[in-house]
Design a protein around this motif. Sequence first.
Motif, PDB file in Angstrom:
ATOM      1  N   GLU A 106     -21.116  22.861 102.163  1.00 48.82           N
ATOM      2  CA  GLU A 106     -21.227  24.002 101.248  1.00 48.82           C
ATOM      3  C   GLU A 106     -20.058  24.971 101.359  1.00 48.82           C
ATOM      4  OE1 GLU A 106     -23.304  24.910 105.109  1.00 48.82           O
ATOM      5  OE2 GLU A 106     -23.230  23.244 103.673  1.00 48.82           O
ATOM      6  N   GLU A 107     -19.208  24.825 102.377  1.00 44.49           N
ATOM      7  CA  GLU A 107     -18.059  25.714 102.561  1.00 44.49           C
ATOM      8  C   GLU A 107     -16.726  25.017 102.302  1.00 44.49           C
ATOM      9  OE1 GLU A 107     -18.366  28.864 103.139  1.00 44.49           O
ATOM     10  OE2 GLU A 107     -20.540  28.887 103.482  1.00 44.49           O
ATOM     11  N   ARG A 108     -16.752  23.798 101.830  1.00 45.55           N
ATOM     12  CA  ARG A 108     -15.507  23.046 101.654  1.00 45.55           C
ATOM     13  C   ARG A 108     -14.642  23.578 100.510  1.00 45.55           C
ATOM     14  NH1 ARG A 108     -17.479  16.765 102.872  1.00 45.55           N
ATOM     15  NH2 ARG A 108     -17.783  17.092 105.139  1.00 45.55           N
ATOM     16  N   TRP A 109     -15.181  24.470  99.705  1.00 49.01           N
ATOM     17  CA  TRP A 109     -14.353  25.087  98.671  1.00 49.01           C
ATOM     18  C   TRP A 109     -13.246  25.934  99.299  1.00 49.01           C
ATOM     19  CZ3 TRP A 109     -14.084  30.390  98.618  1.00 49.01           C
ATOM     20  CH2 TRP A 109     -15.078  31.093  99.312  1.00 49.01           C
ATOM     21  N   ARG A 110     -13.447  26.390 100.508  1.00 48.38           N
ATOM     22  CA  ARG A 110     -12.438  27.232 101.154  1.00 48.38           C
ATOM     23  C   ARG A 110     -11.186  26.446 101.521  1.00 48.38           C
ATOM     24  NH1 ARG A 110     -16.812  29.804 105.180  1.00 48.38           N
ATOM     25  NH2 ARG A 110     -14.990  30.007 106.555  1.00 48.38           N
ATOM     26  N   PRO A 111     -11.279  25.331 102.259  1.00 51.34           N
ATOM     27  CA  PRO A 111     -10.045  24.545 102.485  1.00 51.34           C
ATOM     28  C   PRO A 111      -9.482  23.977 101.193  1.00 51.34           C
ATOM     29  CG  PRO A 111     -11.963  23.388 103.348  1.00 51.34           C
ATOM     30  CD  PRO A 111     -12.413  24.771 103.018  1.00 51.34           C
ATOM     31  N   SER A 112     -10.323  23.745 100.182  1.00 50.26           N
ATOM     32  CA  SER A 112      -9.808  23.249  98.903  1.00 50.26           C
ATOM     33  C   SER A 112      -8.903  24.286  98.250  1.00 50.26           C
ATOM     34  CB  SER A 112     -10.969  22.895  97.964  1.00 50.26           C
ATOM     35  OG  SER A 112     -11.770  21.863  98.506  1.00 50.26           O
ATOM     36  N   ILE A 113      -9.298  25.554  98.306  1.00 55.10           N
ATOM     37  CA  ILE A 113      -8.458  26.624  97.742  1.00 55.10           C
ATOM     38  C   ILE A 113      -7.141  26.725  98.509  1.00 55.10           C
ATOM     39  CG2 ILE A 113      -8.272  29.132  97.480  1.00 55.10           C
ATOM     40  CD1 ILE A 113     -11.168  29.209  96.706  1.00 55.10           C
ATOM     41  N   VAL A 114      -7.209  26.637  99.830  1.00 59.07           N
ATOM     42  CA  VAL A 114      -5.984  26.685 100.642  1.00 59.07           C
ATOM     43  C   VAL A 114      -5.070  25.519 100.289  1.00 59.07           C
ATOM     44  CG1 VAL A 114      -5.070  26.575 102.992  1.00 59.07           C
ATOM     45  CG2 VAL A 114      -7.106  27.935 102.514  1.00 59.07           C
ATOM     46  N   GLY A 115      -5.646  24.331 100.104  1.00 60.76           N
ATOM     47  CA  GLY A 115      -4.838  23.172  99.735  1.00 60.76           C
ATOM     48  C   GLY A 115      -4.191  23.327  98.372  1.00 60.76           C
ATOM     49  N   LEU A 156       0.688  24.460  95.044  1.00 60.14           N
ATOM     50  CA  LEU A 156       1.292  25.295  94.007  1.00 60.14           C
ATOM     51  C   LEU A 156       2.517  26.051  94.516  1.00 60.14           C
ATOM     52  CD1 LEU A 156      -1.861  26.804  92.249  1.00 60.14           C
ATOM     53  CD2 LEU A 156      -0.405  24.919  91.475  1.00 60.14           C
ATOM     54  N   LEU A 157       2.544  26.380  95.810  1.00 56.74           N
ATOM     55  CA  LEU A 157       3.694  27.095  96.364  1.00 56.74           C
ATOM     56  C   LEU A 157       4.763  26.145  96.879  1.00 56.74           C
ATOM     57  CD1 LEU A 157       1.869  29.959  98.322  1.00 56.74           C
ATOM     58  CD2 LEU A 157       3.119  30.153  96.173  1.00 56.74           C
ATOM     59  N   LEU A 158       4.376  24.966  97.324  1.00 59.72           N
ATOM     60  CA  LEU A 158       5.344  24.036  97.903  1.00 59.72           C
ATOM     61  C   LEU A 158       6.178  23.340  96.830  1.00 59.72           C
ATOM     62  CD1 LEU A 158       6.432  22.615 100.453  1.00 59.72           C
ATOM     63  CD2 LEU A 158       4.680  20.863 100.103  1.00 59.72           C
ATOM     64  N   ILE A 159       5.543  22.908  95.741  1.00 60.67           N
ATOM     65  CA  ILE A 159       6.274  22.148  94.720  1.00 60.67           C
ATOM     66  C   ILE A 159       7.428  22.954  94.126  1.00 60.67           C
ATOM     67  CG2 ILE A 159       6.066  21.099  92.435  1.00 60.67           C
ATOM     68  CD1 ILE A 159       3.360  20.046  93.230  1.00 60.67           C
ATOM     69  N   PRO A 160       7.241  24.213  93.694  1.00 61.58           N
ATOM     70  CA  PRO A 160       8.406  24.969  93.189  1.00 61.58           C
ATOM     71  C   PRO A 160       9.476  25.187  94.250  1.00 61.58           C
ATOM     72  CG  PRO A 160       6.347  26.025  92.550  1.00 61.58           C
ATOM     73  CD  PRO A 160       6.001  24.976  93.546  1.00 61.58           C
ATOM     74  N   MET A 161       9.043  25.247  95.519  1.00 63.53           N
ATOM     75  CA  MET A 161      10.011  25.447  96.595  1.00 63.53           C
ATOM     76  C   MET A 161      10.903  24.224  96.759  1.00 63.53           C
ATOM     77  SD  MET A 161      10.731  27.893  98.732  1.00 63.53           S
ATOM     78  CE  MET A 161      11.827  28.093 100.140  1.00 63.53           C
ATOM     79  N   LEU A 162      10.378  23.048  96.455  1.00 62.98           N
ATOM     80  CA  LEU A 162      11.127  21.818  96.660  1.00 62.98           C
ATOM     81  C   LEU A 162      12.012  21.455  95.471  1.00 62.98           C
ATOM     82  CD1 LEU A 162       8.389  19.559  98.321  1.00 62.98           C
ATOM     83  CD2 LEU A 162      10.131  20.961  99.432  1.00 62.98           C
ATOM     84  N   ILE A 163      11.791  22.076  94.315  1.00 63.86           N
ATOM     85  CA  ILE A 163      12.587  21.764  93.126  1.00 63.86           C
ATOM     86  C   ILE A 163      13.760  22.734  93.064  1.00 63.86           C
ATOM     87  CG2 ILE A 163      12.583  21.563  90.611  1.00 63.86           C
ATOM     88  CD1 ILE A 163       9.595  21.003  90.773  1.00 63.86           C
ATOM     89  N   PRO A 164      14.987  22.265  93.198  1.00 64.75           N
ATOM     90  CA  PRO A 164      16.139  23.175  93.283  1.00 64.75           C
ATOM     91  C   PRO A 164      16.313  24.074  92.058  1.00 64.75           C
ATOM     92  CG  PRO A 164      16.753  20.971  94.013  1.00 64.75           C
ATOM     93  CD  PRO A 164      15.391  20.864  93.420  1.00 64.75           C
ATOM     94  N   ARG A 165      15.966  23.609  90.881  1.00 69.95           N
ATOM     95  CA  ARG A 165      16.241  24.378  89.667  1.00 69.95           C
ATOM     96  C   ARG A 165      15.233  25.489  89.396  1.00 69.95           C
ATOM     97  NH1 ARG A 165      18.122  19.781  85.203  1.00 69.95           N
ATOM     98  NH2 ARG A 165      19.941  19.023  86.387  1.00 69.95           N
ATOM     99  N   VAL A 183      -7.880  33.663 106.799  1.00 70.00           N
ATOM    100  CA  VAL A 183      -9.124  34.304 106.369  1.00 70.00           C
ATOM    101  C   VAL A 183     -10.148  33.275 105.919  1.00 70.00           C
ATOM    102  CG1 VAL A 183     -10.156  35.844 104.656  1.00 70.00           C
ATOM    103  CG2 VAL A 183      -7.993  36.464 105.738  1.00 70.00           C
ATOM    104  N   LEU A 184      -9.700  32.288 105.113  1.00 66.97           N
ATOM    105  CA  LEU A 184     -10.644  31.365 104.486  1.00 66.97           C
ATOM    106  C   LEU A 184     -11.120  30.264 105.438  1.00 66.97           C
ATOM    107  CD1 LEU A 184      -9.057  30.928 100.937  1.00 66.97           C
ATOM    108  CD2 LEU A 184     -11.109  32.209 101.543  1.00 66.97           C
ATOM    109  N   LEU A 185     -10.206  29.667 106.188  1.00 66.82           N
ATOM    110  CA  LEU A 185     -10.584  28.493 106.979  1.00 66.82           C
ATOM    111  C   LEU A 185     -11.569  28.817 108.105  1.00 66.82           C
ATOM    112  CD1 LEU A 185      -7.217  26.499 107.133  1.00 66.82           C
ATOM    113  CD2 LEU A 185      -9.175  26.150 105.630  1.00 66.82           C
ATOM    114  N   PRO A 186     -11.271  29.757 109.004  1.00 68.58           N
ATOM    115  CA  PRO A 186     -12.255  30.034 110.064  1.00 68.58           C
ATOM    116  C   PRO A 186     -13.410  30.911 109.588  1.00 68.58           C
ATOM    117  CG  PRO A 186     -10.306  31.374 110.389  1.00 68.58           C
ATOM    118  CD  PRO A 186     -10.006  30.475 109.230  1.00 68.58           C
TER     119      PRO A 186
END
Length: 382
Positions: free
Chosen positions: A109-118, A123-132, A153-156
Motif C-alpha cells: 500500500e506504500e509502493r506509490w512512494r518509491p514509484s514517485i521517486v523513480g 524525468l531529471l536524469l534523461i534531460p541531464m544526459l542529452i547534451p542539447r 522524505v518519501l522512502l523511509p
Amino acid sequence: MSHSFVQTTSLPPLAAPALDRGLISKLRANLFATPQDAALTILAILFLAWAIPPAFSWLFAQAAWSGPDRSVCATIAQGGIQPDGWSGACWAFVDAKFDQFVFGRYPIEERWRPSIVGILFVLLLIPMLIPRVPYKRANALLLFTLLPACAAVLLPGGWLGLAHVETALWGGLLVTLVLSYVGIALSLPLGIVLALGRRSGMPVIRLLCTAFIELVRGIPLITVLFMASVMLPLFLPEGVTFDKFLRALIGVSLFASAYMAEVIRGGLQAIPKGQYEGADSLGLGYWQKMGFVVLPQAIKLVIPGIVNTFIGLFKDTSLVSIIGMFDLLGIIRLGFSDATWASPVTPLSGLVFAGFMFWLFCFGMSRYSSFIERRLDRSHKK
C-alpha cells in the motif's frame, strides 16, 4: 613547335573497383582479410550455430510465460504439467515475483512512494544526459538536491503523516538503484578531492589522502560492509546507532571514492606541465586553475576509467547481502525458497533475469560513455 598539352578541365571521378564495393567487400575486409581471420570467423560461426538454437529454445520457444505456481515449470514426473523431457525457462516465476523484485518487501500500500521517486529520477536524469537540452545547471541542482530530499522524505517515511518503513523491508531494484545513485553521486567529488590531496604540496594532507586511498584499496568491499554493519556499532557510545542501510551507503561511497581518486589522479598526471604554467601565468589561484583549466581536461581523458568504476560499483551493490540487505540479486535468490515456485528451472531462470537486468544498466552506461567520448573528440578536433 610545341606538342605539349595541359588539361584545363577536371576528369570525372572513377568508380571504385568492384572488389572494394558492397557487402562482399566489407565481409572480406573485416572477417576474411587473412587466413587466420577466416579460420576464426568460421569457428565463431560454427559455435554460434551450435549454441544459439538450444539457447533460443530454452529462453523463448519452450519457456513457460505465465501460470499460478510451480506446476507450469515442472514436468509430469516432477508434479507439473509439462511433458517429460521438457526444458525451458520459468518466466512465470519472474512474472509472479516481478513487483517483489522491484520493491522488495516494501509494503504494497506504500509502493506509490518509491514509484514517485523513480519517476522523478527518470524525468531529471534523461534531460541531464542529452547534451542539447538547456539549463544543465538547474537540472543538476534538482537532480542532486531536490531528488535526494524527496527520497529522504518519501522512502523511509515518518514525515508529513507518512508511515515509517524500515530499511530492512527495502529490497530489489530499489536498493540497487539507491546504493548506486548515492555511491556515484558521492564517489566522484570525494575522489576528486582525494586525488588533489594526494598531489598536494602540503605533506600532512598528502599523507592522509594517500593513507586513506591505500588502506581502502587494500581491503575488499565485503570487509568494509562487514565493519560498517557489525564492528562500527561496537565503537559507538551506548544508545547511539545508525541505520544499517545508511552505514552501507557510507561504506560503498567511501570504498568507490578511493578507486575514483586513482582514476582522477591518472588524468591529472596526463595533463602537460605547460597547462599548469599557463594557468599560473594568468594569475589564477589554485582552485581556479584546477576548476577551469586542469580538471576539465583531466576528467575528459579518464571518462572510460570513471565509467568503469561506476559499472563496478553498480555490480558490487549485490554484496550488501552480507549485512542482511536484499538488493536485486538477493531478493531473487530469496524467491527461490518459496515452495510455491520450487522447480528445477526456477533458480536458473531467476539468475538469468538478474544477469540481464545488471547487463542492461551496465551496457547503457557503457554506450553513453562511448557517446560522450565521441562527442568530446569531435569538439576537440573542431
